[in-house]
Design an enzyme around this catalytic site. Sequence first.
Site, PDB file in Angstrom:
ATOM      1  N   GLN A  21      -5.811  -3.218  10.617  1.00 42.38           N
ATOM      2  CA  GLN A  21      -4.714  -2.579  11.344  1.00 42.38           C
ATOM      3  C   GLN A  21      -5.153  -1.300  12.045  1.00 42.38           C
ATOM      4  O   GLN A  21      -4.330  -0.444  12.377  1.00 42.38           O
ATOM      5  CB  GLN A  21      -3.549  -2.266  10.392  1.00 42.38           C
ATOM      6  CG  GLN A  21      -2.888  -3.515   9.854  1.00 42.38           C
ATOM      7  CD  GLN A  21      -1.653  -3.179   9.041  1.00 42.38           C
ATOM      8  OE1 GLN A  21      -0.652  -2.714   9.557  1.00 42.38           O
ATOM      9  NE2 GLN A  21      -1.716  -3.419   7.743  1.00 42.38           N
ATOM     10  N   ASP A  50      -1.992   7.788   3.745  1.00 42.11           N
ATOM     11  CA  ASP A  50      -1.612   6.423   4.133  1.00 42.11           C
ATOM     12  C   ASP A  50      -2.242   6.113   5.495  1.00 42.11           C
ATOM     13  O   ASP A  50      -2.598   7.032   6.236  1.00 42.11           O
ATOM     14  CB  ASP A  50      -0.079   6.330   4.231  1.00 42.11           C
ATOM     15  CG  ASP A  50       0.422   4.877   4.159  1.00 42.11           C
ATOM     16  OD1 ASP A  50      -0.415   3.956   4.095  1.00 42.11           O
ATOM     17  OD2 ASP A  50       1.650   4.678   4.160  1.00 42.11           O
ATOM     18  N   GLU A  51      -2.382   4.829   5.837  1.00 43.25           N
ATOM     19  CA  GLU A  51      -2.910   4.418   7.147  1.00 43.25           C
ATOM     20  C   GLU A  51      -4.273   5.056   7.430  1.00 43.25           C
ATOM     21  O   GLU A  51      -4.534   5.531   8.533  1.00 43.25           O
ATOM     22  CB  GLU A  51      -1.928   4.794   8.270  1.00 43.25           C
ATOM     23  CG  GLU A  51      -0.504   4.340   8.062  1.00 43.25           C
ATOM     24  CD  GLU A  51      -0.248   2.891   8.457  1.00 43.25           C
ATOM     25  OE1 GLU A  51      -1.218   2.199   8.836  1.00 43.25           O
ATOM     26  OE2 GLU A  51       0.905   2.453   8.346  1.00 43.25           O
ATOM     27  N   ARG A  96       5.003  -7.298  11.119  1.00 43.42           N
ATOM     28  CA  ARG A  96       6.194  -6.453  10.950  1.00 43.42           C
ATOM     29  C   ARG A  96       7.395  -7.291  10.530  1.00 43.42           C
ATOM     30  O   ARG A  96       8.410  -6.767  10.088  1.00 43.42           O
ATOM     31  CB  ARG A  96       6.545  -5.708  12.250  1.00 43.42           C
ATOM     32  CG  ARG A  96       5.545  -4.679  12.754  1.00 43.42           C
ATOM     33  CD  ARG A  96       5.069  -3.747  11.702  1.00 43.42           C
ATOM     34  NE  ARG A  96       3.815  -4.224  11.134  1.00 43.42           N
ATOM     35  CZ  ARG A  96       3.315  -3.779   9.977  1.00 43.42           C
ATOM     36  NH1 ARG A  96       3.938  -2.869   9.277  1.00 43.42           N
ATOM     37  NH2 ARG A  96       2.180  -4.267   9.516  1.00 43.42           N
ATOM     38  N   LYS A 103       0.833  -1.211   0.000  1.00 44.65           N
ATOM     39  CA  LYS A 103       0.000   0.000   0.000  1.00 44.65           C
ATOM     40  C   LYS A 103       0.864   1.256   0.000  1.00 44.65           C
ATOM     41  O   LYS A 103       0.641   2.177  -0.773  1.00 44.65           O
ATOM     42  CB  LYS A 103      -0.927   0.020   1.231  1.00 44.65           C
ATOM     43  CG  LYS A 103      -1.946  -1.084   1.249  1.00 44.65           C
ATOM     44  CD  LYS A 103      -2.878  -0.971   2.435  1.00 44.65           C
ATOM     45  CE  LYS A 103      -2.166  -1.135   3.771  1.00 44.65           C
ATOM     46  NZ  LYS A 103      -1.520  -2.431   3.953  1.00 44.65           N
ATOM     47  N   THR A 104       1.844   1.258   0.908  1.00 46.70           N
ATOM     48  CA  THR A 104       2.700   2.439   0.989  1.00 46.70           C
ATOM     49  C   THR A 104       3.513   2.577  -0.293  1.00 46.70           C
ATOM     50  O   THR A 104       3.748   3.673  -0.793  1.00 46.70           O
ATOM     51  CB  THR A 104       3.607   2.347   2.237  1.00 46.70           C
ATOM     52  OG1 THR A 104       2.769   2.199   3.378  1.00 46.70           O
ATOM     53  CG2 THR A 104       4.470   3.573   2.393  1.00 46.70           C
TER      54      THR A 104
HETATM   55  P1  ATP Z   1       1.600  -2.130   5.967  1.00 50.14           P
HETATM   56  O1  ATP Z   1       0.172  -2.529   5.959  1.00 50.14           O
HETATM   57  O2  ATP Z   1       2.358  -2.879   7.005  1.00 50.14           O
HETATM   58  O3  ATP Z   1       1.783  -0.649   6.025  1.00 50.14           O
HETATM   59  P2  ATP Z   1       2.020  -1.987   3.129  1.00 50.14           P
HETATM   60  O4  ATP Z   1       0.814  -2.578   2.514  1.00 50.14           O
HETATM   61  O5  ATP Z   1       2.120  -0.528   3.181  1.00 50.14           O
HETATM   62  O6  ATP Z   1       2.226  -2.624   4.581  1.00 50.14           O
HETATM   63  P3  ATP Z   1       4.607  -1.863   1.915  1.00 50.14           P
HETATM   64  O7  ATP Z   1       5.342  -1.440   3.122  1.00 50.14           O
HETATM   65  O8  ATP Z   1       4.312  -0.878   0.876  1.00 50.14           O
HETATM   66  O9  ATP Z   1       3.258  -2.595   2.377  1.00 50.14           O
HETATM   67  O10 ATP Z   1       5.331  -3.099   1.237  1.00 50.14           O
HETATM   68  C1  ATP Z   1       5.809  -4.198   1.999  1.00 50.14           C
HETATM   69  C2  ATP Z   1       7.131  -4.680   1.446  1.00 50.14           C
HETATM   70  O11 ATP Z   1       6.926  -5.338   0.215  1.00 50.14           O
HETATM   71  C3  ATP Z   1       8.083  -3.549   1.177  1.00 50.14           C
HETATM   72  O12 ATP Z   1       9.381  -3.985   1.493  1.00 50.14           O
HETATM   73  C4  ATP Z   1       7.925  -3.313  -0.298  1.00 50.14           C
HETATM   74  O13 ATP Z   1       9.064  -2.735  -0.872  1.00 50.14           O
HETATM   75  C5  ATP Z   1       7.692  -4.716  -0.829  1.00 50.14           C
HETATM   76  N1  ATP Z   1       6.896  -4.752  -2.075  1.00 50.14           N
HETATM   77  C6  ATP Z   1       5.645  -4.284  -2.247  1.00 50.14           C
HETATM   78  N2  ATP Z   1       5.226  -4.487  -3.522  1.00 50.14           N
HETATM   79  C7  ATP Z   1       6.228  -5.087  -4.177  1.00 50.14           C
HETATM   80  C8  ATP Z   1       6.417  -5.549  -5.530  1.00 50.14           C
HETATM   81  N3  ATP Z   1       5.469  -5.422  -6.450  1.00 50.14           N
HETATM   82  N4  ATP Z   1       7.593  -6.124  -5.822  1.00 50.14           N
HETATM   83  C9  ATP Z   1       8.558  -6.259  -4.884  1.00 50.14           C
HETATM   84  N5  ATP Z   1       8.450  -5.844  -3.624  1.00 50.14           N
HETATM   85  C10 ATP Z   1       7.297  -5.259  -3.249  1.00 50.14           C
HETATM   86 MG    MG Z   2       2.242   0.826   4.770  1.00 54.64          MG
END
Ligand code: ATP
Ligand code: MG
Length: 721
Positions: free
Chosen positions: A251, A220-221, A607, A35-36
Site C-alpha cells: 500500500q 501507522d501506515e 476499501r 493493523k490499525t
Molecule cells: P488497512 O491496511 O486498510 O489500513 P488495517 O490492516 O489497518 O487495514 P483495520 O482497519 O485495523 O485494518 O481493520 C479492518 C477491519 O477489520 C476493521 O473494521 C476492524 O474493526 C476489523 N477487525 C480487525 N481485526 C478484527 C478482529 N480480530 N475481530 C473483528 N474485527 C476485526
Molecule cells: Mg489501517
Amino acid sequence: MNLNALLDQLNPEQRQAVESDAQHLLVLAGAGSGKTRVLTHRIAWLIAAGLASPYSVLAVTFTNKAAREMRGRVEELLEGPANHLWIGTFHGLAHRLLKAHSRLAELPDNFQVMDSDDQLRLIKRLLADMNIQDDRIQPKQVQWFINGQKDEGRRARYVQTHGDWFEETLRDIYTEYETVCQRSGLVDFGELLLRAHELWLNNPELLAHYQQRFTHLLVDEFQDINTIQYAWLRVLAGERLSLTIVGDDDQSIYGWRGAKVETIQTFGHDYAGTQVVRLEQNYRSTSTILDAANAVIARNPARLGKNLWTEGERGDPIRLYAAFNEQDEARYIADEINRLIEGGTNADEVALLYRSNAQSRVLEEALIHSQIPYRIYGGQRFYERMEIRNSVAYLRLILNRQDDAAIERIINVPTRGIGNKTIETLRTIARDQGCSLWQSALFAIENKVLAKRATNALEDFMLLISDLEGLVQEKEELGEMVKIVNEVSGLIEHHEKEKGEKGRARVENLQELVTAAQSFAGDDEAATPIEMLAQFLGEASLDAGDRQADEFEESVNLMTLHSAKGLEFDHVYLVGLEEGLFPHKMSMDEASGLQEERRLAYVGITRARKELTLTYAESRRLYGSEQFNSVSRFVKEIPAELLSEVRLRSTVSRPVSFGIQEDLAMDAGGFNLNQRVRHPMFGEGIIVNAEGGGAQARIQVAFDDGNERWLMMQYAKLEAV
Ligand code: ATP
Ligand code: MG
C-alpha cells in the site's frame, strides 16, 4: 474495559502484537487485517496494564481524520478521555512542537504555515524578483525541487550541483526562498518536518526532555514514511524508547512524494532484535473482493509477500459498468446510489474513489442533480476555495503583518484601488530593503513614493487591518472573530454583489468558516483566544477538506484513491478505470510508476467491505478535450469469474435499441451491420452491434487491434472503407 475484554477482541496474532514486550515491534500485514486495530489496542493496553502513562505515548497516523478516529477508539477502549496522548500526523506533531518551542526553532512566535498554493505564489514572486525568465525554470518545477530537497532533509547549502547550470539555478532559488521564508515567518509543509528534525539536533536538552517524557512511539501506515520523517522519528526514539511500526508494503502510494517503501524492509536492520508479527486474516471484505485485490497485486514483482484470507462470505460479484462517456458514468453511479439510499443504506457507507481530483466535478454534478448529499475529502474543497483563502489571509495578516503571502492575496480584495503598479512598487522596495511588504508600504507612505490616490488607498488598507486586529482582540470566541473579519473586511458584501449561485455559495462558505471556527477545539485548554486563532489557522492550512467533512449530515464520500488509505466503506465505486487515467499516463511507461499505480488499485479495491463497482467510460471529456481510452489493465487483471458486467439499462436516459439497419441508416448516413469502417484513432474494424437513436446512438465496432469498442455515433467520425 478490563484487560481481558480488551484482548478478547483480537485474534491470536493480533493479541501477540498488542501484548508484545519486545522493545521494537513491526507488524507487517495486508489490507484490512487489523493493523490499525492492533495499534489502538496496543495503546489502550499499554495504558490499562500500567506499562505506559497517557503522557508517555506518541502515535503518528497519516491524516487528521485518522488521528481523530484513533483517539476516539482509544477513549472507547479506556472508557475515558485520552487528552494527554499525543496523536497526530507527522506534520501536525511537528507544527505543535515548533509552536511550543518557536524560539529554539529560530522562528517567530506567530509563524504561519503556508499551503502549497501560497508556496507557489511566493515562488512566482521570487522568480520575478530574481529576474529569472527562462522557460526551462517553471515555478511548479521549482516548488517540486524545493519540496523534494526538504523531504530528503536537505537545506539549500547542502544541495550538490555537479557544476550543472540548471541545478545551480534551482539551488540559488532555493537559497533565496529560505531567506524570504525566514524573514516573513512562513513555513511550508516540508519545512515543518525539517525544522522539527533540526530542533532535536540543535537542542540536546530539549530532545532529552522529550525522550524522558515519551516511552512509546507508534506509527501507522509506515510504508509511506519519507526520509526526513524517519530521521525525526529515529532521533526521538534514541536508544531507549520503544517503537511500534505497522504497515503494508503493497500500500505504499506516496513514492512520488518522497516516501521510501524500503524503510519498512530496512527497519529490522536499523533496529536489531525487532519482533516481526504478520497478520493474515482479513476482516474487512468479502472473499470476492479480497480475491480480486490479491489477483491484481500479485502482478507486482519484489513484494514482501503476504497471504490474505478471510472467513467472510463470498458476497456479490464485482460489478463492471462500461459507460459510453463520463456523463453516463456519473449518472449511472448517482442512480445506483439513489437506489442504495432508498433501500436503507446510510450514505456515509458509500464512497466514490477516483485517480485525479479533476474527475470529481462531473460526479459532483450528477450527485447534486440527484439531490444526494456528498462530501469531498482533501483536495479542492472547502479550505481551498478562493473566498475561504481570502478570509484566512485576513486573519493571518492580523496575527502577523510580515506575512507577505497573505498581503499579496488580499491587498486589493475586495477592490480598493490598490493597483498592480502600486503592488509592484512595494515588491521592489521589499526587495531593495530586504523587508516585508507591510514594511514597504509604511516606507512608501512615509517617503511619498506613490501617487496621492494610491497612498490614500494603502493607508486605508493598513488602517483596516489595525482596526480588525482591535475588533478581533475584543472577542472571546473564535467564531465571533472570524465573523467580524468577514463582515468588516467587506468580503461578505463583495460576494453578495456577485450575481447568481456562485456569489451566494461564496457567502455561504464564508459563513461555514464561522461554523468551522466555532466547532474548533484546540489541543491546549490554557490557550488564549488569539493563540486559539493561530492554532485554527495552522490547522486550516494543514489539512484541507479533512476537517469540514465530519460536520456534515450523512453523506456520500468522494475522494482520490490517495486519500482513501486506511478507510473502509460498505459500498465502493471505483471510477474512471481507463488506461491513461488509471494507470495514470504520467506513470504508465515506467515500471516503478506502474507498480505504484497498481498498489493504488490494491488500496482502492480493499476499501470495500460488501460491494464493489468498477466503471469506465469509452469516451471522456476531461481537461477540456475528448479522449478515447481503453479499459484499464487493472480491470483485466481481475479474474473474469469475479466480475459481472452490468448491461445497459433503460434508467440511464438512453432510448432502447431500435432495429439496427434502419436506425443506423438514419443516424449515420447508411452504415450497416458487418460493414467495414475506419476510426481516426483505432483504425479499421467491423460494425458488430448498434443501439440507441438520435444523439444517443451507439455502435459497437470490432477493431483489427483485437478490441471491441462501443462508440458514440455523434463523435466517432467513422468512414466507410
Ligand atoms: P488497512 O491496511 O486498510 O489500513 P488495517 O490492516 O489497518 O487495514 P483495520 O482497519 O485495523 O485494518 O481493520 C479492518 C477491519 O477489520 C476493521 O473494521 C476492524 O474493526 C476489523 N477487525 C480487525 N481485526 C478484527 C478482529 N480480530 N475481530 C473483528 N474485527 C476485526
Ligand atoms: Mg489501517
